[in-house]
Motif scaffolding. Structure first.
Motif, short mmCIF file in Angstrom:
data_model
loop_
_atom_site.label_atom_id
_atom_site.label_comp_id
_atom_site.label_asym_id
_atom_site.label_seq_id
_atom_site.Cartn_x
_atom_site.Cartn_y
_atom_site.Cartn_z
N GLY A 179 0.53 -0.88 -0.02
CA GLY A 179 0.04 -0.03 -0.06
C GLY A 179 0.56 1.71 0.14
N ASN A 180 2.27 1.29 -0.28
CA ASN A 180 2.81 2.24 -0.20
C ASN A 180 3.12 3.04 -1.86
OD1 ASN A 180 3.74 1.50 2.16
ND2 ASN A 180 5.69 0.32 1.95
N LEU A 181 1.93 2.61 -2.83
CA LEU A 181 2.83 3.18 -4.11
C LEU A 181 0.71 3.91 -4.06
CD1 LEU A 181 5.62 0.94 -5.59
CD2 LEU A 181 5.87 3.47 -4.87
N VAL A 182 1.05 4.34 -5.84
CA VAL A 182 0.27 4.96 -6.74
C VAL A 182 0.00 4.41 -7.66
CG1 VAL A 182 -1.51 6.14 -7.00
CG2 VAL A 182 -0.72 7.10 -5.53
N PHE A 183 0.89 3.73 -8.07
CA PHE A 183 1.30 2.98 -9.70
C PHE A 183 2.35 2.22 -9.48
CE2 PHE A 183 -0.72 6.70 -10.63
CZ PHE A 183 -1.70 6.58 -11.68
N GLU A 184 2.91 0.96 -10.36
CA GLU A 184 3.48 0.24 -10.26
C GLU A 184 3.78 -0.66 -11.52
OE1 GLU A 184 5.85 -3.64 -8.52
OE2 GLU A 184 3.97 -3.32 -8.89
N ARG A 185 4.78 -0.23 -12.35
CA ARG A 185 5.15 -1.11 -13.63
C ARG A 185 5.50 -2.69 -12.89
NH1 ARG A 185 8.71 -4.94 -15.95
NH2 ARG A 185 8.47 -4.66 -17.75
N ASN A 186 5.13 -3.28 -13.58
CA ASN A 186 5.46 -4.67 -12.88
C ASN A 186 4.74 -6.03 -14.34
OD1 ASN A 186 6.39 -6.63 -12.43
ND2 ASN A 186 6.82 -6.12 -10.03
N TRP A 187 5.41 -7.08 -13.82
CA TRP A 187 4.70 -8.24 -15.28
C TRP A 187 3.67 -9.16 -14.42
CZ3 TRP A 187 7.53 -7.53 -19.14
CH2 TRP A 187 8.83 -7.48 -19.12
N PRO A 188 2.72 -9.61 -14.85
CA PRO A 188 0.92 -10.15 -15.24
C PRO A 188 1.54 -11.17 -13.80
CG PRO A 188 1.91 -11.05 -17.08
CD PRO A 188 2.96 -9.87 -16.42
N TYR A 189 2.56 -11.91 -13.16
CA TYR A 189 2.50 -12.59 -12.03
C TYR A 189 2.54 -12.20 -10.55
CZ TYR A 189 6.68 -11.36 -9.52
OH TYR A 189 7.63 -10.54 -8.90
N THR A 190 1.63 -10.31 -10.90
CA THR A 190 2.23 -9.98 -9.50
C THR A 190 0.78 -9.86 -9.83
OG1 THR A 190 2.19 -8.15 -10.12
CG2 THR A 190 4.09 -8.80 -9.65
N TYR A 191 -0.24 -10.35 -10.00
CA TYR A 191 -1.92 -9.91 -10.05
C TYR A 191 -2.49 -11.04 -9.12
CZ TYR A 191 -6.71 -9.41 -11.88
OH TYR A 191 -7.79 -8.79 -11.74
N ALA A 192 -2.12 -12.34 -9.16
CA ALA A 192 -2.42 -12.84 -8.33
C ALA A 192 -1.81 -12.29 -6.70
CB ALA A 192 -2.14 -14.01 -8.64
N LYS A 193 -0.75 -11.65 -7.03
CA LYS A 193 -0.43 -11.53 -5.48
C LYS A 193 -1.12 -10.37 -4.55
CE LYS A 193 3.60 -13.94 -5.08
NZ LYS A 193 4.17 -14.75 -4.14
N PHE A 194 -1.36 -9.76 -5.38
CA PHE A 194 -2.12 -8.27 -5.40
C PHE A 194 -3.60 -8.99 -5.11
CE2 PHE A 194 0.75 -5.87 -8.24
CZ PHE A 194 1.81 -6.16 -7.18
N GLY A 195 -4.12 -9.86 -5.17
CA GLY A 195 -5.66 -10.17 -5.63
C GLY A 195 -5.23 -10.78 -3.78
N ALA A 196 -4.15 -11.49 -3.10
CA ALA A 196 -4.53 -12.13 -2.66
C ALA A 196 -5.27 -11.94 -1.35
CB ALA A 196 -2.74 -12.52 -2.37
N THR A 197 -5.77 -13.31 -0.91
CA THR A 197 -6.88 -12.58 -0.13
C THR A 197 -6.94 -13.41 1.58
OG1 THR A 197 -8.06 -14.87 -0.77
CG2 THR A 197 -8.98 -13.20 -1.59
N ASP A 198 -5.15 -13.41 1.55
CA ASP A 198 -5.26 -13.98 2.64
C ASP A 198 -4.44 -13.40 4.04
OD1 ASP A 198 -2.77 -13.89 1.89
OD2 ASP A 198 -1.82 -15.87 1.77
N GLY A 199 -4.78 -12.00 4.05
CA GLY A 199 -4.15 -10.92 4.30
C GLY A 199 -2.66 -10.77 3.93
#
Length: 433
Positions: A273-293
């Motif tokens: 939660g430290n940034l407004v925008f980030e450039r990265n690859w699609p693998y991070t989508y699952a990490k950002f959407g994690a529901t485990d806290g």
């Protein structure tokens, strides 16, 4: 490029004018074109799969599935460090020692030319691979002088991740399409939350910097090499792209800490939660959407194409291919295992387990998958419009030159004009060898 280990890290993309110069240095030992006939891929039994760290855990699952079906041809996973340069170094050391330890190697797309030219990997039987099923740019990365030396396992096109909740709260209704739009949106968000950073990418001195630096230049209308394969980086367009990054560090819309960021560091900064925008690859989508806290941005982020100077930007083409070591045993098992991992079923499996970019074109148009992974249409266009990194057998030297120039400019050691002029000279020398 899940991660650029990269992105990626294409040899048939060598421009005709460049190819002649490269073949003299690349093929001194006989060249990639004289590889052992692919019909000689024989032998069944245990093999290894060599790749970067399996951060998702899904590769273990896939290997377990294979091993259950083939108990006499078991695969053992050898995990290398996360960063691309160390992975390549360890693979090269293994190849030059001609050991049989590494069987199937998971390679960045930009390594195929070097590995094939040095006769470290086997030419593959193209008739046995469903080549028409892959996105065209991904298949080209697996070839060297029009011959197949690898099979596309994962592609990569960069995406812009952004905090949709923060933009909405600040009155910004649309994702930015230009750099000016992005920085203006940041100012509106920061007026309400001064402590949050604006934008980051991967700016540590490694392969990811080559991708980010190239994207900035390409997204401003510049290029590293022109259509004839000659260096053409010392231009006003390239300077405009570099200045976007340089000014970002000077003005603070790119945090200074970003100079130490690779994919995972930048991913964590956005995920925390430290940034407004980030450039990265699609693998991070699952990490950002994690529901485990583990993710503070779950349900709060969205994706968009990369922004550029005057409109949507241009991603660097990334991805990973699977190749067979020239020095391993049980090459028929290795080939069959590659077919298993790169088949449509496992590509679908891997997409759903990791959010990595698949190589099968049909998966991007599957309504059920698009409903579950709404980034797929954006990602497909990112890949189809992406630009390749300079394709050269001596790619590591080319990438190192780009990284040196980028670091000099971003840290203020040299002006962007000086860095680009010196890079033009260095690339001219390297590609004339």
């Amino acid at each position: 490029m899940r991660r650029v280990r990269g992105i990626s890290k294409a040899a048939t993309l060598i421009a005709p004018a460049l190819a002649a110069a490269l073949i003299l240095s690349a093929c001194g030992g006989g060249g990639g074109g004289t590889s052992q006939n692919s019909d000689a891929l024989t032998g069944t039994g245990p093999i290894t799969l060599v790749q970067g760290k399996d951060t998702s855990g899904n590769r273990h699952n896939q290997i377990d599935a294979w091993n259950k079906m083939h108990p006499d041809q078991k695969v053992t996973l050898i995990e290398l460090p996360e960063d691309a340069d160390t992975q390549r170094q360890q693979m090269v050391q293994n190849f030059t020692a001609k050991t049989a330890t590494f069987s199937v190697v998971d390679v960045d797309v930009v390594w195929v030319a070097e590995f094939a030219a040095n006769q470290w990997i086997e030419q593959l039987p193209e008739a046995q691979i469903p080549t028409s099923s892959y996105l065209a740019p991904t298949l080209e990365t697996a070839k060297y002088f029009n011959k197949l030396y690898a099979v596309p396992r994962a592609s990569d096109g960069a995406l812009l991740y952004y905090r949709k909740d923060l933009l909405t709260a600040a009155g910004v209704t649309n994702a930015p399409t230009t750099w000016a739009d992005m920085t203006a949106a940041c100012k509106k968000v920061q007026a309400k939350q001064p402590s949050i950073g604006c934008f980051t990418g991967q700016f540590s001195k490694y392969e990811g910097l080559t991708c980010n630096f190239s994207e900035a230049i390409n997204s401003a209308g510049g290029t590293i090499l022109n259509d004839q394969g000659k260096p053409d980086v010392n231009t006003p367009q390239a300077k405009a792209g570099v200045d976007f990054l340089v000014n970002g560090f000077k003005d603070g819309y790119i945090p200074k800490a970003s100079l130490t960021y690779k994919e995972e560091e930048s991913r964590r900064a956005f995920q925390d939660g430290n940034l407004v925008f980030e450039r990265n690859w699609p693998y991070t989508y699952a990490k950002f959407g994690a529901t485990d806290g583990s993710s503070k941005v779950n349900g709060k982020f969205a994706i968009a194409p990369l922004p550029g100077l005057n409109g949507p930007g241009v991603s660097t083409l990334g991805g990973h291919d699977l190749a067979i070591s020239k020095f391993t045993k049980n090459k028929l098992t290795a080939l069959n295992f590659i077919k298993f991992l790169t088949g449509q079923a496992e590509e679908n499996n891997n997409l759903q387990a990791t959010s990595e970019a698949p190589t099968w074109a049909s998966l991007y148009d599957d309504p059920a998958l698009v409903a579950k992974y709404p980034y797929l249409p954006v990602l497909k266009q990112s890949i189809l419009k992406a630009k390749k990194r300079p394709a050269a057998v001596q790619y590591q030297d080319v990438s190192a030159a780009i990284q040196n120039a980028a670091t000099d400019a971003l840290t203020g050691a040299k002006t962007s004009d000086q860095a680009l002029a010196e890079l033009q000279t260095k690339l001219t020398q390297l590609l004339a060898k």
